[in-house]
Write a protein that holds these residues in place. Structure first.
Motif, PDB file in Angstrom:
ATOM      1  N   VAL A 131      13.348  -5.183  20.829  1.00  0.00           N
ATOM      2  CA  VAL A 131      12.540  -4.048  20.387  1.00  0.00           C
ATOM      3  C   VAL A 131      11.527  -4.518  19.350  1.00  0.00           C
ATOM      4  CG1 VAL A 131      12.603  -1.774  19.331  1.00  0.00           C
ATOM      5  CG2 VAL A 131      14.503  -2.534  20.760  1.00  0.00           C
ATOM      6  N   PRO A 138       2.871   1.431  28.563  1.00  0.00           N
ATOM      7  CA  PRO A 138       3.949   0.918  29.415  1.00  0.00           C
ATOM      8  C   PRO A 138       5.040   1.955  29.674  1.00  0.00           C
ATOM      9  CG  PRO A 138       4.097  -0.008  27.206  1.00  0.00           C
ATOM     10  CD  PRO A 138       2.816   0.758  27.270  1.00  0.00           C
ATOM     11  N   PHE A 139       5.058   3.022  28.874  1.00  0.00           N
ATOM     12  CA  PHE A 139       6.103   4.029  29.059  1.00  0.00           C
ATOM     13  C   PHE A 139       5.564   5.291  29.717  1.00  0.00           C
ATOM     14  CE2 PHE A 139       7.365   1.573  25.227  1.00  0.00           C
ATOM     15  CZ  PHE A 139       8.369   0.857  25.841  1.00  0.00           C
ATOM     16  N   ALA A 140       4.359   5.188  30.265  1.00  0.00           N
ATOM     17  CA  ALA A 140       3.800   6.347  30.966  1.00  0.00           C
ATOM     18  C   ALA A 140       4.304   6.348  32.406  1.00  0.00           C
ATOM     19  CB  ALA A 140       2.279   6.298  30.932  1.00  0.00           C
ATOM     20  N   LEU A 141       4.384   7.548  32.967  1.00  0.00           N
ATOM     21  CA  LEU A 141       4.842   7.697  34.339  1.00  0.00           C
ATOM     22  C   LEU A 141       3.695   7.360  35.282  1.00  0.00           C
ATOM     23  CD1 LEU A 141       7.356   8.702  35.870  1.00  0.00           C
ATOM     24  CD2 LEU A 141       6.273  10.946  35.938  1.00  0.00           C
ATOM     25  N   GLN A 143       8.864  10.032  22.699  1.00  0.00           N
ATOM     26  CA  GLN A 143       7.977   9.891  23.862  1.00  0.00           C
ATOM     27  C   GLN A 143       8.760  10.011  25.167  1.00  0.00           C
ATOM     28  OE1 GLN A 143       5.819   6.169  24.090  1.00  0.00           O
ATOM     29  NE2 GLN A 143       4.678   6.805  25.911  1.00  0.00           N
ATOM     30  N   LEU A 158       8.552  13.204  27.820  1.00  0.00           N
ATOM     31  CA  LEU A 158       8.192  13.012  29.224  1.00  0.00           C
ATOM     32  C   LEU A 158       9.197  13.742  30.116  1.00  0.00           C
ATOM     33  CD1 LEU A 158       6.740  11.670  31.634  1.00  0.00           C
ATOM     34  CD2 LEU A 158       8.234   9.688  31.311  1.00  0.00           C
ATOM     35  N   HIS A 166       9.479   6.285  19.820  1.00  0.00           N
ATOM     36  CA  HIS A 166       9.713   5.925  21.207  1.00  0.00           C
ATOM     37  C   HIS A 166      10.667   6.922  21.859  1.00  0.00           C
ATOM     38  CE1 HIS A 166      10.311   3.491  24.775  1.00  0.00           C
ATOM     39  NE2 HIS A 166      11.611   3.632  24.608  1.00  0.00           N
ATOM     40  N   GLU A 183      11.946  10.676  34.919  1.00  0.00           N
ATOM     41  CA  GLU A 183      11.417  11.450  36.039  1.00  0.00           C
ATOM     42  C   GLU A 183      12.533  11.842  37.004  1.00  0.00           C
ATOM     43  OE1 GLU A 183       8.683  12.789  36.771  1.00  0.00           O
ATOM     44  OE2 GLU A 183       8.329  12.804  38.938  1.00  0.00           O
ATOM     45  N   GLN A 184      13.430  10.892  37.259  1.00  0.00           N
ATOM     46  CA  GLN A 184      14.555  11.167  38.163  1.00  0.00           C
ATOM     47  C   GLN A 184      15.424  12.296  37.604  1.00  0.00           C
ATOM     48  OE1 GLN A 184      17.508   8.048  38.332  1.00  0.00           O
ATOM     49  NE2 GLN A 184      17.939   8.428  40.491  1.00  0.00           N
ATOM     50  N   TRP A 235      16.012   1.759  18.888  1.00  0.00           N
ATOM     51  CA  TRP A 235      14.611   2.140  18.996  1.00  0.00           C
ATOM     52  C   TRP A 235      14.156   3.056  17.877  1.00  0.00           C
ATOM     53  CZ3 TRP A 235      11.056   0.346  22.494  1.00  0.00           C
ATOM     54  CH2 TRP A 235      11.570  -0.527  23.465  1.00  0.00           C
ATOM     55  N   ALA A 272       4.311   7.108  38.896  1.00  0.00           N
ATOM     56  CA  ALA A 272       4.591   7.624  40.242  1.00  0.00           C
ATOM     57  C   ALA A 272       5.480   8.848  40.112  1.00  0.00           C
ATOM     58  CB  ALA A 272       5.287   6.563  41.090  1.00  0.00           C
ATOM     59  N   SER A 273       5.210   9.864  40.920  1.00  0.00           N
ATOM     60  CA  SER A 273       6.065  11.048  40.914  1.00  0.00           C
ATOM     61  C   SER A 273       7.384  10.691  41.589  1.00  0.00           C
ATOM     62  CB  SER A 273       5.399  12.197  41.663  1.00  0.00           C
ATOM     63  OG  SER A 273       5.450  11.936  43.055  1.00  0.00           O
ATOM     64  N   PHE A 274       8.372  11.572  41.433  1.00  0.00           N
ATOM     65  CA  PHE A 274       9.669  11.237  42.027  1.00  0.00           C
ATOM     66  C   PHE A 274       9.618  11.268  43.553  1.00  0.00           C
ATOM     67  CE2 PHE A 274      14.152  11.446  43.043  1.00  0.00           C
ATOM     68  CZ  PHE A 274      14.582  10.372  42.292  1.00  0.00           C
ATOM     69  N   TYR A 321       9.213  20.506  37.545  1.00  0.00           N
ATOM     70  CA  TYR A 321      10.025  20.656  38.759  1.00  0.00           C
ATOM     71  C   TYR A 321      10.739  22.005  38.819  1.00  0.00           C
ATOM     72  CZ  TYR A 321       9.101  15.859  40.173  1.00  0.00           C
ATOM     73  OH  TYR A 321       8.483  14.719  40.593  1.00  0.00           O
ATOM     74  N   TYR A 367      13.599  15.557  38.004  1.00  0.00           N
ATOM     75  CA  TYR A 367      13.488  15.993  39.398  1.00  0.00           C
ATOM     76  C   TYR A 367      14.728  16.788  39.815  1.00  0.00           C
ATOM     77  CZ  TYR A 367      13.188  15.605  44.506  1.00  0.00           C
ATOM     78  OH  TYR A 367      13.153  15.868  45.857  1.00  0.00           O
ATOM     79  N   TYR A 368      15.907  16.240  39.450  1.00  0.00           N
ATOM     80  CA  TYR A 368      17.150  16.890  39.870  1.00  0.00           C
ATOM     81  C   TYR A 368      17.589  17.999  38.909  1.00  0.00           C
ATOM     82  CZ  TYR A 368      17.777  13.171  43.316  1.00  0.00           C
ATOM     83  OH  TYR A 368      17.616  12.329  44.386  1.00  0.00           O
ATOM     84  N   ARG A 409      13.833   2.732  28.401  1.00  0.00           N
ATOM     85  CA  ARG A 409      12.391   2.506  28.447  1.00  0.00           C
ATOM     86  C   ARG A 409      11.781   2.689  29.826  1.00  0.00           C
ATOM     87  NH1 ARG A 409      11.289  -3.149  26.231  1.00  0.00           N
ATOM     88  NH2 ARG A 409       9.306  -2.686  27.178  1.00  0.00           N
ATOM     89  N   ARG A 416       8.474  17.010  32.613  1.00  0.00           N
ATOM     90  CA  ARG A 416       8.699  16.915  34.054  1.00  0.00           C
ATOM     91  C   ARG A 416       9.815  17.859  34.506  1.00  0.00           C
ATOM     92  NH1 ARG A 416       4.697  15.451  36.786  1.00  0.00           N
ATOM     93  NH2 ARG A 416       5.953  14.488  38.426  1.00  0.00           N
ATOM     94  N   PRO A 452      10.246   5.154  32.422  1.00  0.00           N
ATOM     95  CA  PRO A 452       9.825   6.536  32.674  1.00  0.00           C
ATOM     96  C   PRO A 452      10.303   7.042  34.030  1.00  0.00           C
ATOM     97  CG  PRO A 452       7.942   5.016  32.725  1.00  0.00           C
ATOM     98  CD  PRO A 452       9.107   4.238  32.213  1.00  0.00           C
ATOM     99  N   GLU A 453      10.516   6.122  34.991  1.00  0.00           N
ATOM    100  CA  GLU A 453      10.973   6.555  36.316  1.00  0.00           C
ATOM    101  C   GLU A 453      12.322   7.259  36.232  1.00  0.00           C
ATOM    102  OE1 GLU A 453      10.111   3.488  35.483  1.00  0.00           O
ATOM    103  OE2 GLU A 453       8.642   2.659  36.901  1.00  0.00           O
ATOM    104  N   LEU A 466       8.625   7.908  44.427  1.00  0.00           N
ATOM    105  CA  LEU A 466       9.723   6.966  44.215  1.00  0.00           C
ATOM    106  C   LEU A 466      10.740   7.079  45.353  1.00  0.00           C
ATOM    107  CD1 LEU A 466      10.312   7.432  40.373  1.00  0.00           C
ATOM    108  CD2 LEU A 466       9.349   5.425  41.498  1.00  0.00           C
TER     109      LEU A 466
END
Lengths: 381, 223
Positions: free
Chosen positions: B76, B209-212, A212, A216, A209, A189-190, A205, B214-216, A224, A193-194, A183, A220, A185-186, B219
């Motif tokens: 959940v 709550p599951f939206a991004l 989603q 994402l 979900h 994103e990580q 889940w 901050a970009s990496f 990148y 990114y790589y 859960r 991303r 998103p960071e 971070l």
């Protein structure tokens, strides 16, 4: 080609139908037997969890995977997950590079943060720093596998000067890394990114979900510049229990489900199978359910199944792996290959990574500091 | 959940406010729900006085009891709970009415509040009500419910409405009597809630709550 495998948490749980709790030794032996069986029936991946608190036994994944590597020839050995927060990234770099050499490249890792607060201070960390730890530690790990000599300074670990992580990765190619998150998103994103893989362990889940989070990551990944969104590397969790007749599967699994750690005493088996990917029934029902996963997340690379928790006896678990390997996975391989666009990458393997890098590169490093300039020498390949 | 009343939002979009009633009553019919409905009527009328049209949604916590237990154990939300959380997320004001057991709210009501997404009630006008079998629980709103709502960051209306069984026997009264009858307390509470709501802009949609966020690169820089 997709990969199919099994992942184990390594919990020591009483069998609710007999009341008997296996010893740690029995559980560890069972995990090894599961891995060998997975190879025997033609599954592609075995992954073990990493835990540092009872009732879990796998605190030392590379020791266990090294043993399995020596007794198998084909199966990819992985983790679910490696704790990127509380492990020293230097030790992860060393341990898994060594495992890569022992296993002939049949190694990848899935990074995870761990959600048990008290474990963090046992390793000098704080769960409130979970995301920053995952970000900083992986940034270092990523460099340690790719740069022969590293100077580094960060927030959570002592600095490194002229540090070389040994052994260097097999053939000069870092193990493939998945980032597991349910859960956050960071973490998607990580992974993006790589250009690493993203694994959504969706076993609790609903599919909306999962879609989603995966979408994402895919967006991303494209952002990148690693390829188009549908070329991102996606893995999913799953959970099944099968018997030839579905009513037998339900009857046999229900007592385990009803008291299972984590979800026992909560939702009914029927509710949970509707809400989540848990499928209890005939092999055909499992095929139908999992053949539909790509409708949720797009064509993907790795499907893992949880089959050995909640106190299920080893004999039953081995039967489940047999059914997976002989009846379910061969059909899923065929069905999921149909209509899969050519530009969607196959599941990552060491051979594919070496090919992508151009060629294998063995890089012995003798990193002596230059005592005139204080700088590390340039490594001559 | 059920929409009990409220005119079509399209007729006056800017003047519509969403009032969400969370009723923790267990019985069917329940005296807690009875109180909740009376308080709702008062709040809707008071909102009308300040020019606002209330759209009312009711969440009966008893209907979510099993879903809540599932979520406590699995972490959940079930689809039904997710829907209820969505209703709360869209609220401009919440009316929380709970029975009082052993001097406090029952676990079922606490579960609902515990399971709400973080900050679901932060800065939100909340009017509290409670029912109990005896007037000796009268201060439970102040000692138990108000601190809980404060912890959750709610903007709690000064007047809370407590109704013991005997209060349902009184229909009229005046503020000059020794004990303020229930209907007067309900009316006052509705007015206070409406005044708070009127001072505030309609709620903007809740963040995913599951939206991004901050970009990496951010971070990596520790932001």
């Amino acid at each position: 080609m997709m990969q199919f495998g099994v992942f184990t948490v390594g919990d020591v749980t009483a069998d609710p139908t007999t009341g008997r709790t296996p010893s740690e030794g029995e559980r560890i032996a069972a995990m090894l037997a599961i891995a060998l069986k997975a190879e025997e029936v033609g599954l592609d991946v075995f992954a073990t969890g990493e835990h540092h608190n009872p009732p879990f036994v796998p605190s030392s994944p590379t020791t266990m995977l090294g043993w399995i590597a020596a007794r198998t020839e084909r199966i990819v050995l992985s983790t679910a997950t490696t704790l990127i927060t509380t492990n020293d990234p230097v030790k992860i770099a060393e341990d898994y590079a060594m495992l890569q050499h022992l296993a002939g490249g049949r190694v990848d890792l899935m990074m995870g943060r761990g959600n048990t607060g008290p474990v963090y201070p046992w390793f000098g960390q704080d769960i409130r720093n979970g995301i920053p730890l995952a970000v900083e530690n992986y940034a270092l790990l990523h460099r340690l596998w790719r740069e022969d000599v590293v100077d580094w300074q960060g927030r959570f670990r002592s600095p490194l000067q002229s540090f070389t992580s040994t052994p260097r990765p097999l053939d000069g190619v870092a193990p493939f890394v998945w980032h597991g998150s349910i859960r956050s998103p960071e973490i998607a994103e990580q992974a993006a990114y790589y250009g690493d893989g993203f694994f959504h362990n969706n076993i609790f889940w609903p599919s909306e979900h999962t879609a989603q989070m995966v979408n994402l990551y895919r967006e991303r990944f494209e952002h990148y510049g690693h390829g188009s969104a549908d070329q991102a590397i996606v893995g999913l969790g799953g959970q099944v229990f099968m018997r030839p007749r579905s009513q037998d599967a339900v009857q046999e699994f229900r007592p385990y489900f009803d008291v299972a750690p984590v979800y026992g005493h909560g939702p009914s088996l029927e509710e949970f199978t509707e809400m989540t990917p848990l499928t209890v029934g005939s092999p055909q029902q499992v095929i139908d359910r999992y053949a539909g996963m790509r409708d949720v997340v797009g064509d993907y690379q790795r499907q893992m199944f949880l089959i050995d928790h909640a106190g299920l006896p080893l004999s039953t678990v081995l039967e489940q792996i047999e059914i997976l390997g002989t009846e379910v996975v061969p059909v899923l391989r065929r069905e999921l290959a149909v209509g899969r666009p050519a530009h969607v990458p196959d599941a990552p393997t060491h051979a594919r990574l070496v090919a992508a890098a151009g060629d294998r590169r063995d890089a012995p490093v003798h990193a002596l500091a230059d005592d005139v300039t204080g700088r590390s020498p340039v490594v001559v390949p | 959940m059920s929409t009990v009343h409220g005119p079509d939002a399209r007729t006056a979009p800017s003047a519509v406010r969403h009032l969400v009633v969370v009723s923790g009553g267990v019985g069917q019919p329940s005296s807690t729900r009875l109180l909740a409905d009376r308080m709702t009527g008062s709040a809707v009328a008071s909102l009308a006085v300040v020019g606002l049209t209330a759209q009312v949604e009711v969440v009966d916590v008893r209907d979510l009891a099993r879903d809540q237990t599932s979520m406590v154990l699995t972490g959940v939300p079930t689809p039904r709970l997710g829907e209820a959380f969505g209703v709360v997320a869209a609220a401009d004001a919440v009316l929380l009415v709970t029975p009082i057991y052993s001097g406090s709210y029952p676990g079922m009501v606490k579960d609902f509040l515990d399971l709400l997404p973080p900050d679901a009630l932060r800065g939100l006008p909340v009017l509290m009500g409670a029912t109990a079998g005896t007037a000796r629980h009268a201060l439970a709103l102040e000692h138990a419910v108000r601190p809980l709502l404060s912890h959750l960051g709610a903007l709690v209306v000064p007047t809370g409405v407590f109704a013991a069984t005997e209060d349902f026997g009184e229909v009229t009264g005046s503020t000059t009597a020794d004990e303020v009858p229930l209907s007067v307390r309900i009316s006052r509470a509705g007015t206070e809630l409406a005044e708070l709501v009127a001072q505030r802009a309609p709620r903007s949609p809740a963040a995913d709550p599951f939206a991004l966020t901050a970009s990496f690169e951010e971070l990596l820089r520790g932001q």
